[in-house]
Design an enzyme around this catalytic site. Sequence first.
Site, PDB file in Angstrom:
ATOM      1  N   SER A 239      -3.125   0.445   0.288  1.00 48.51           N
ATOM      2  CA  SER A 239      -3.562   1.347  -0.638  1.00 48.51           C
ATOM      3  C   SER A 239      -5.090   1.561  -0.987  1.00 48.51           C
ATOM      4  O   SER A 239      -5.935   1.051  -0.512  1.00 48.51           O
ATOM      5  CB  SER A 239      -2.965   1.196  -1.952  1.00 48.51           C
ATOM      6  OG  SER A 239      -3.750  -0.044  -2.636  1.00 48.51           O
ATOM      7  N   LYS A 240      -5.498   2.705  -1.683  1.00 46.20           N
ATOM      8  CA  LYS A 240      -6.942   2.737  -2.178  1.00 46.20           C
ATOM      9  C   LYS A 240      -7.317   1.563  -2.562  1.00 46.20           C
ATOM     10  O   LYS A 240      -8.720   1.184  -2.337  1.00 46.20           O
ATOM     11  CB  LYS A 240      -6.857   3.958  -3.089  1.00 46.20           C
ATOM     12  CG  LYS A 240      -8.396   4.601  -2.979  1.00 46.20           C
ATOM     13  CD  LYS A 240      -8.199   5.648  -3.994  1.00 46.20           C
ATOM     14  CE  LYS A 240      -9.621   6.338  -4.179  1.00 46.20           C
ATOM     15  NZ  LYS A 240      -9.840   7.519  -5.004  1.00 46.20           N
ATOM     16  N   ARG A 241      -6.751   0.818  -3.317  1.00 48.22           N
ATOM     17  CA  ARG A 241      -7.220  -0.522  -4.153  1.00 48.22           C
ATOM     18  C   ARG A 241      -7.354  -1.389  -3.019  1.00 48.22           C
ATOM     19  O   ARG A 241      -8.501  -2.180  -3.096  1.00 48.22           O
ATOM     20  CB  ARG A 241      -6.245  -0.961  -5.067  1.00 48.22           C
ATOM     21  CG  ARG A 241      -6.870  -1.978  -5.992  1.00 48.22           C
ATOM     22  CD  ARG A 241      -5.840  -1.881  -7.428  1.00 48.22           C
ATOM     23  NE  ARG A 241      -4.461  -1.399  -7.174  1.00 48.22           N
ATOM     24  CZ  ARG A 241      -3.600  -2.146  -7.044  1.00 48.22           C
ATOM     25  NH1 ARG A 241      -3.699  -3.661  -7.132  1.00 48.22           N
ATOM     26  NH2 ARG A 241      -2.528  -1.870  -6.996  1.00 48.22           N
ATOM     27  N   GLY A 243      -8.497  -0.973  -0.235  1.00 44.50           N
ATOM     28  CA  GLY A 243      -9.681  -0.633   0.923  1.00 44.50           C
ATOM     29  C   GLY A 243      -9.355   0.508   1.811  1.00 44.50           C
ATOM     30  O   GLY A 243     -10.263   0.949   2.592  1.00 44.50           O
TER      31      GLY A 243
END
Length: 461
Positions: A239-241, A243
């Site tokens: 996910s974006k979190r 990376g």
Amino acid sequence: MVVTRFAPSPTGYLHIGGLRTALFSYLWAKKNNGKFLLRIEDTDKARNSQEAADKIIEAFEWLGLKSDEEIVFQSQRDDIYKKYIQQLLDEGKAYYCYMTKEELDKLREEQIAKKERPRYDGRYRDFKGTPPEGIEPVVRIKAPLDGVITVEDGIKGHIEFNVKDMLDDFIIARSDGSPTYNFVVAVDDATMGITDVIRGDDHLSNTPKQIVVYNALGFDVPKFYHVPMIHNEQGKKLSKRDGATDVMEYKKMGYLPEALLNFLVRLGWSHGDQEIFSFGEMIELFDPKDINKSASVYNVEKLNWLNGHYIKNTPNEKLEELLKDYDLVLTNSDKKEILLDALKERAKTLKELADLAKDILNRPANYDEKAVKKAYKSGAKDIVANFKEKLLLKNPHLPNEFHDIMQEVVDEMGIGFGKIGQPLRVALLGKLGGPGLDVVMAVIGKDEVVKRIDKALESIE
Ligand code: GLU
């Protein structure tokens, strides 16, 4: 000749998962002395933006992955798609379908009620009558009615898609005439001469439809390689979190393109247990047959380790240039070598390197309270003052010359190195931690050391 492509949809930024398949495609083309092409899939006008397309192109420039031909924009190829749709209509391989939305919904409901897979029932496939009035038809392609479509995937091996389970006469042009996704991808890949399609395995289910289009148009079907996804350490989709952010964010964070590419090539591909690959080596050694069949795991420590390695091996002159992007402009030429030689040994990112350098070059604006408490126990000020007196009598330039003066103080006062190191560090940098004091002092020079000591002795209680 091997021709590969990367075909991002500019609905957002280029993220590292996409970049990894682009890199694999690039390497495979170069290894075979072939071509790597870039195609921007910008037909979804509601979701695409020029800004996103520009950013994707900027990311490729930063990474040095150049398209070997002019970048293709799907939005500029309408005539080509129209031509092939017409060809299929003329040859009876595609047909107009006049079903209304209501009719389609009804069919769907009936099929679901009968526990059948919802699919188009082919009612206009061989329609010879008079078309109903007032309906703008869609164009559907004649897909096979049964049998299997097979793919010899370069990573996943032999795959069979049962036509009855997953295909119907799907739409290739909407009622406004605009072509649909799987149709344009197949037409583009064929007309651009793509021989090897390397892409994420989230596209595997599109492949049989694209093969139907290839076959109908009489094009050669390319070789497919469907690359497994990248997971986080919990085994979930990245996910974006974790990376999965914009590749250009990695630049902002201070990663070097060579480190990022080296990191990505090892996500899902390996060559023995080798971790470090120059770009030339990647090209020489890469082979999609060595791509893992299972998902790979993103590990930021590994990226940091690789980035540290590449920073360490970057010549100072080049580092100096790169650091300008992180608001670090170095001036005095002598000290630059000492500074960069020391900092590149410890920094994991260019941003960290720039921050460490700024901590040294700028006078501390304040003194970290905890550090003061720890370093300035009784007698600490005398030790620092003693050091200053000795320093004033000498003319040191190099780190070891500063070190010798500290050594003198330690010997004379019979104290450990920490007793001088900690308070001196707080005086010079405002906090504990950071590179060797001998380096710090050599970089800022004797006069500045004296000034910082004076100020600290004055303001620290
Ligand atoms: N445009 C698609 C995407 O961004 C890729 C299509 C393809 O590789 O076939 O996911």
